[in-house]
Design a protein around this motif. Structure first.
Motif, PDB file in Angstrom:
ATOM      1  N   TRP A  26     -49.074  11.790  -2.933  1.00 54.92           N
ATOM      2  CA  TRP A  26     -49.542  12.742  -3.935  1.00 54.92           C
ATOM      3  C   TRP A  26     -50.703  12.212  -4.739  1.00 54.92           C
ATOM      4  CZ3 TRP A  26     -49.407  10.761  -8.730  1.00 54.92           C
ATOM      5  CH2 TRP A  26     -48.396   9.860  -9.077  1.00 54.92           C
ATOM      6  N   LEU A  27     -50.816  10.892  -4.876  1.00 53.62           N
ATOM      7  CA  LEU A  27     -51.835  10.364  -5.757  1.00 53.62           C
ATOM      8  C   LEU A  27     -53.231  10.430  -5.146  1.00 53.62           C
ATOM      9  CD1 LEU A  27     -52.049   9.150  -8.556  1.00 53.62           C
ATOM     10  CD2 LEU A  27     -52.134   6.910  -7.487  1.00 53.62           C
ATOM     11  N   ILE A  28     -53.345  10.277  -3.815  1.00 51.14           N
ATOM     12  CA  ILE A  28     -54.667  10.238  -3.189  1.00 51.14           C
ATOM     13  C   ILE A  28     -55.484  11.498  -3.476  1.00 51.14           C
ATOM     14  CG2 ILE A  28     -55.844  10.284  -0.955  1.00 51.14           C
ATOM     15  CD1 ILE A  28     -53.896   8.168  -0.004  1.00 51.14           C
ATOM     16  N   PRO A  29     -54.974  12.712  -3.150  1.00 42.58           N
ATOM     17  CA  PRO A  29     -55.792  13.886  -3.437  1.00 42.58           C
ATOM     18  C   PRO A  29     -55.995  14.122  -4.924  1.00 42.58           C
ATOM     19  CG  PRO A  29     -53.609  14.532  -2.659  1.00 42.58           C
ATOM     20  CD  PRO A  29     -53.717  13.054  -2.459  1.00 42.58           C
ATOM     21  N   VAL A  30     -55.016  13.793  -5.749  1.00 39.99           N
ATOM     22  CA  VAL A  30     -55.168  13.998  -7.185  1.00 39.99           C
ATOM     23  C   VAL A  30     -56.289  13.138  -7.742  1.00 39.99           C
ATOM     24  CG1 VAL A  30     -54.054  13.711  -9.424  1.00 39.99           C
ATOM     25  CG2 VAL A  30     -52.793  14.737  -7.543  1.00 39.99           C
ATOM     26  N   LEU A  31     -56.328  11.880  -7.345  1.00 42.76           N
ATOM     27  CA  LEU A  31     -57.378  10.990  -7.820  1.00 42.76           C
ATOM     28  C   LEU A  31     -58.754  11.488  -7.420  1.00 42.76           C
ATOM     29  CD1 LEU A  31     -55.941   7.407  -7.201  1.00 42.76           C
ATOM     30  CD2 LEU A  31     -56.436   8.476  -9.391  1.00 42.76           C
ATOM     31  N   LEU A  32     -58.884  11.951  -6.182  1.00 43.23           N
ATOM     32  CA  LEU A  32     -60.180  12.419  -5.723  1.00 43.23           C
ATOM     33  C   LEU A  32     -60.645  13.629  -6.509  1.00 43.23           C
ATOM     34  CD1 LEU A  32     -60.019  12.042  -1.838  1.00 43.23           C
ATOM     35  CD2 LEU A  32     -61.441  10.799  -3.438  1.00 43.23           C
ATOM     36  N   LEU A  33     -59.724  14.566  -6.745  1.00 42.92           N
ATOM     37  CA  LEU A  33     -60.098  15.762  -7.474  1.00 42.92           C
ATOM     38  C   LEU A  33     -60.491  15.434  -8.909  1.00 42.92           C
ATOM     39  CD1 LEU A  33     -57.375  18.250  -6.213  1.00 42.92           C
ATOM     40  CD2 LEU A  33     -59.811  18.296  -5.675  1.00 42.92           C
ATOM     41  N   THR A  43     -64.634   7.756  -7.006  1.00 40.70           N
ATOM     42  CA  THR A  43     -63.718   6.663  -6.735  1.00 40.70           C
ATOM     43  C   THR A  43     -63.181   6.830  -5.318  1.00 40.70           C
ATOM     44  OG1 THR A  43     -63.075   6.465  -9.051  1.00 40.70           O
ATOM     45  CG2 THR A  43     -61.578   5.526  -7.427  1.00 40.70           C
ATOM     46  N   VAL A  44     -63.461   5.873  -4.460  1.00 40.13           N
ATOM     47  CA  VAL A  44     -63.072   5.947  -3.059  1.00 40.13           C
ATOM     48  C   VAL A  44     -61.695   5.317  -2.882  1.00 40.13           C
ATOM     49  CG1 VAL A  44     -63.699   5.353  -0.694  1.00 40.13           C
ATOM     50  CG2 VAL A  44     -65.484   5.819  -2.382  1.00 40.13           C
ATOM     51  N   VAL A  45     -60.767   6.090  -2.340  1.00 40.97           N
ATOM     52  CA  VAL A  45     -59.434   5.568  -2.062  1.00 40.97           C
ATOM     53  C   VAL A  45     -59.333   5.199  -0.582  1.00 40.97           C
ATOM     54  CG1 VAL A  45     -58.374   6.913  -3.913  1.00 40.97           C
ATOM     55  CG2 VAL A  45     -58.524   7.885  -1.619  1.00 40.97           C
ATOM     56  N   GLY A  46     -58.328   4.420  -0.247  1.00 42.86           N
ATOM     57  CA  GLY A  46     -58.105   4.077   1.152  1.00 42.86           C
ATOM     58  C   GLY A  46     -58.999   2.995   1.697  1.00 42.86           C
ATOM     59  N   LEU A  47     -59.661   2.231   0.814  1.00 51.68           N
ATOM     60  CA  LEU A  47     -60.550   1.185   1.300  1.00 51.68           C
ATOM     61  C   LEU A  47     -59.791   0.061   2.001  1.00 51.68           C
ATOM     62  CD1 LEU A  47     -63.093   0.863  -1.645  1.00 51.68           C
ATOM     63  CD2 LEU A  47     -63.477   1.910   0.596  1.00 51.68           C
ATOM     64  N   HIS A  48     -58.510  -0.094   1.705  1.00 55.07           N
ATOM     65  CA  HIS A  48     -57.699  -1.146   2.336  1.00 55.07           C
ATOM     66  C   HIS A  48     -56.883  -0.597   3.506  1.00 55.07           C
ATOM     67  CE1 HIS A  48     -58.615  -2.801  -1.648  1.00 55.07           C
ATOM     68  NE2 HIS A  48     -58.522  -3.982  -1.075  1.00 55.07           N
ATOM     69  N   THR A 137     -64.925   0.113  -5.800  1.00 59.51           N
ATOM     70  CA  THR A 137     -64.262   1.367  -5.431  1.00 59.51           C
ATOM     71  C   THR A 137     -65.036   2.594  -5.885  1.00 59.51           C
ATOM     72  OG1 THR A 137     -62.937   1.319  -7.462  1.00 59.51           O
ATOM     73  CG2 THR A 137     -61.982   0.298  -5.503  1.00 59.51           C
ATOM     74  N   GLN A 138     -65.862   2.457  -6.917  1.00 57.74           N
ATOM     75  CA  GLN A 138     -66.651   3.596  -7.373  1.00 57.74           C
ATOM     76  C   GLN A 138     -68.026   3.528  -6.742  1.00 57.74           C
ATOM     77  OE1 GLN A 138     -66.056   3.300 -11.701  1.00 57.74           O
ATOM     78  NE2 GLN A 138     -64.875   5.185 -11.510  1.00 57.74           N
ATOM     79  N   GLN A 173     -65.720   5.414   7.663  1.00 60.68           N
ATOM     80  CA  GLN A 173     -65.657   4.042   8.155  1.00 60.68           C
ATOM     81  C   GLN A 173     -66.501   3.094   7.311  1.00 60.68           C
ATOM     82  OE1 GLN A 173     -66.913   4.521  12.221  1.00 60.68           O
ATOM     83  NE2 GLN A 173     -64.891   5.192  12.934  1.00 60.68           N
ATOM     84  N   ARG A 174     -67.530   3.609   6.669  1.00 59.51           N
ATOM     85  CA  ARG A 174     -68.376   2.781   5.802  1.00 59.51           C
ATOM     86  C   ARG A 174     -67.927   2.830   4.344  1.00 59.51           C
ATOM     87  NH1 ARG A 174     -73.462   1.302   7.545  1.00 59.51           N
ATOM     88  NH2 ARG A 174     -73.376   0.002   5.664  1.00 59.51           N
ATOM     89  N   GLY A 175     -66.951   3.686   4.038  1.00 63.29           N
ATOM     90  CA  GLY A 175     -66.520   3.820   2.652  1.00 63.29           C
ATOM     91  C   GLY A 175     -67.533   4.536   1.793  1.00 63.29           C
ATOM     92  N   LEU A 176     -68.281   5.467   2.390  1.00 61.00           N
ATOM     93  CA  LEU A 176     -69.308   6.226   1.687  1.00 61.00           C
ATOM     94  C   LEU A 176     -68.796   7.640   1.438  1.00 61.00           C
ATOM     95  CD1 LEU A 176     -72.297   6.252   0.665  1.00 61.00           C
ATOM     96  CD2 LEU A 176     -72.887   7.259   2.890  1.00 61.00           C
ATOM     97  N   PRO A 177     -68.633   8.060   0.172  1.00 63.53           N
ATOM     98  CA  PRO A 177     -68.094   9.398  -0.098  1.00 63.53           C
ATOM     99  C   PRO A 177     -69.122  10.498   0.109  1.00 63.53           C
ATOM    100  CG  PRO A 177     -68.535   8.266  -2.161  1.00 63.53           C
ATOM    101  CD  PRO A 177     -68.838   7.275  -1.064  1.00 63.53           C
ATOM    102  N   LEU A 178     -68.829  11.391   1.039  1.00 56.54           N
ATOM    103  CA  LEU A 178     -69.662  12.567   1.280  1.00 56.54           C
ATOM    104  C   LEU A 178     -69.048  13.764   0.566  1.00 56.54           C
ATOM    105  CD1 LEU A 178     -70.633  12.501   5.082  1.00 56.54           C
ATOM    106  CD2 LEU A 178     -72.014  11.809   3.126  1.00 56.54           C
ATOM    107  N   GLN A 179     -69.892  14.570  -0.050  1.00 58.54           N
ATOM    108  CA  GLN A 179     -69.463  15.817  -0.662  1.00 58.54           C
ATOM    109  C   GLN A 179     -70.094  16.978   0.084  1.00 58.54           C
ATOM    110  OE1 GLN A 179     -70.789  14.820  -4.756  1.00 58.54           O
ATOM    111  NE2 GLN A 179     -68.718  15.405  -5.358  1.00 58.54           N
TER     112      GLN A 179
END
Length: 372
Positions: A26-33, A43-48, A137-138, A173-179
């Motif tokens: 539940w936290l992953i989508p909430v944080l992104l939004l 803030t990019v989640v899932g980097l690990h 992470t940001q 794969q690069r940890g680059l957030p696309l919108q």
């Protein structure tokens, strides 16, 4: 962009035992939004974490799969596609079995998906000791405008188009957030697909202003003689860079994403130029063990007098770390939170007064959750 949930409701640790992972789900989508709506950077989640396509469901990953997953994670954390050339890289890979904390096999058409998660504190410590630095992470938010010209029909790329899927995959794969733009009536009027074929910088800048991105990647993909071609412009750091990638469609999209990541995540010396860490008081809160608790806590803090912004930063095993920007004093915030029965302040040790260190620690009691 679709955000895949990295771990299911049930996960398996490296000893083969089942554990509930609903907190992370539940936290992953909430944080992104929350973060995507308040700050220009995301803030990019899932980097690990890593995902591997495998032939079939198994009871545990093979040593090679564990190694491949860690290699994927090191690219994301460092932001570098050439991280394998770094001194100390091999030494970290050798510890892959020890670093693996959770894994899960998920069935999919024509095979299975293996999801792997690695121990964040241990891995971050090893990276630091090896001198491998990353952007944090940001990371800068990249707004993607992509049009496709197929058989003379020019339109925005649909969500399931191979070009868009390949771009998103490589960016992850690069940890680059696309919108993705909304592509509502306002977008369609401000930036018709024809403008992307012409790679009009002025038009795309104007249409993108409502999204406040850190960078813009605009492109069009077209078929000619049965072969896919593409052209892109990357608008970042006050400059416009034209990209004309080669290879098959997947390779072209990967190169476009890599070019954007190389500039935005590395950007030359110093390597930390894009570490978007908001300033403010840090709240470290224990006992946040459910979606209800998280939402209550965020709502409480954002409604607190004197709090101008709340940025979620880290969550692990029921502990949530937030960065809070204030329009009042720390002492006044503490006085206000003392009246909240669900929060119990944890006193600091030593001679430091509460708030002197820029960190306040609390325990969330969860009172009132059952009533909701």
């Amino acid at each position: 962009m679709t955000v895949k949930r990295l771990l299911g409701a049930v996960g398996i640790d490296r000893f083969g035992l089942f554990h509930k992972r609903q907190q992370l789900l539940w936290l992953i989508p909430v944080l992104l939004l929350l973060c995507g709506g308040q700050a220009r950077a995301l803030t990019v989640v899932g980097l690990h974490s890593a995902e591997l396509e495998v032939a079939q469901l198994e009871t545990e990953p093979t040593p090679q799969q564990t190694l491949d997953g860690l290699a994927q994670v090191l690219v994301k954390l460092s932001g570098r596609r050439d991280v394998a050339s770094s001194e100390g890289y091999r030494g970290i890979l050798e510890q892959a079995p020890m670093l693996l904390s959770q894994y899960r096999f998920r069935p999919k058409e024509n095979g299975a998906l293996l999801e792997l998660k690695y121990d964040a504190p241990a891995l971050d410590r090893l990276l630091s000791e090896a001198g491998i630095r990353g952007p944090g992470t940001q990371r800068p938010a990249v707004l993607l405008w992509l049009a496709v010209d197929d058989s003379g029909r020019l339109d925005y790329a649909p969500p399931d188009h191979p070009a868009l899927l390949a771009l998103e995959r490589r960016a992850r794969q690069r940890g680059l957030p696309l919108q993705q733009p909304l592509l509502d009536l306002q977008d369609q009027v401000a930036l018709p697909p024809q403008a992307l074929r012409e790679l009009s910088d002025a038009a795309v800048r104007e249409a993108s202003a409502r999204y406040r991105p850190d960078a813009i990647l605009m492109g069009w993909v077209f078929a000619e003689g049965g072969v896919w071609h593409s052209r892109f412009n990357l608008l970042a750091q006050g400059e416009s860079r034209t990209l004309a990638p080669d290879g098959d469609l997947a390779a072209q999209m990967a190169e476009a994403a890599d070019s954007a990541a190389d500039l935005l995540l590395l950007g030359g010396a110093p390597r930390q130029a894009f570490s978007y860490r908001p300033r403010g008081l840090v709240l470290d809160i224990e006992g946040v063990d459910s979606q209800s608790a998280y939402l209550q806590l965020i709502s409480l803090l954002r409604g607190t007098e004197g709090v101008s912004a709340v940025f979620p930063e880290r969550f692990s095993q029921g502990r949530l770390q937030l960065r809070v920007q204030l329009e009042t004093s720390v002492a006044r915030l503490q006085q206000t939170l003392e009246l909240e029965p669900r929060l119990q302040e944890i006193p600091q040790f030593g001679s430091a007064q509460p708030g002197d260190t820029g960190l306040l620690q609390y325990r969330w009691s969860g009172l009132g959750e059952a009533a909701q």
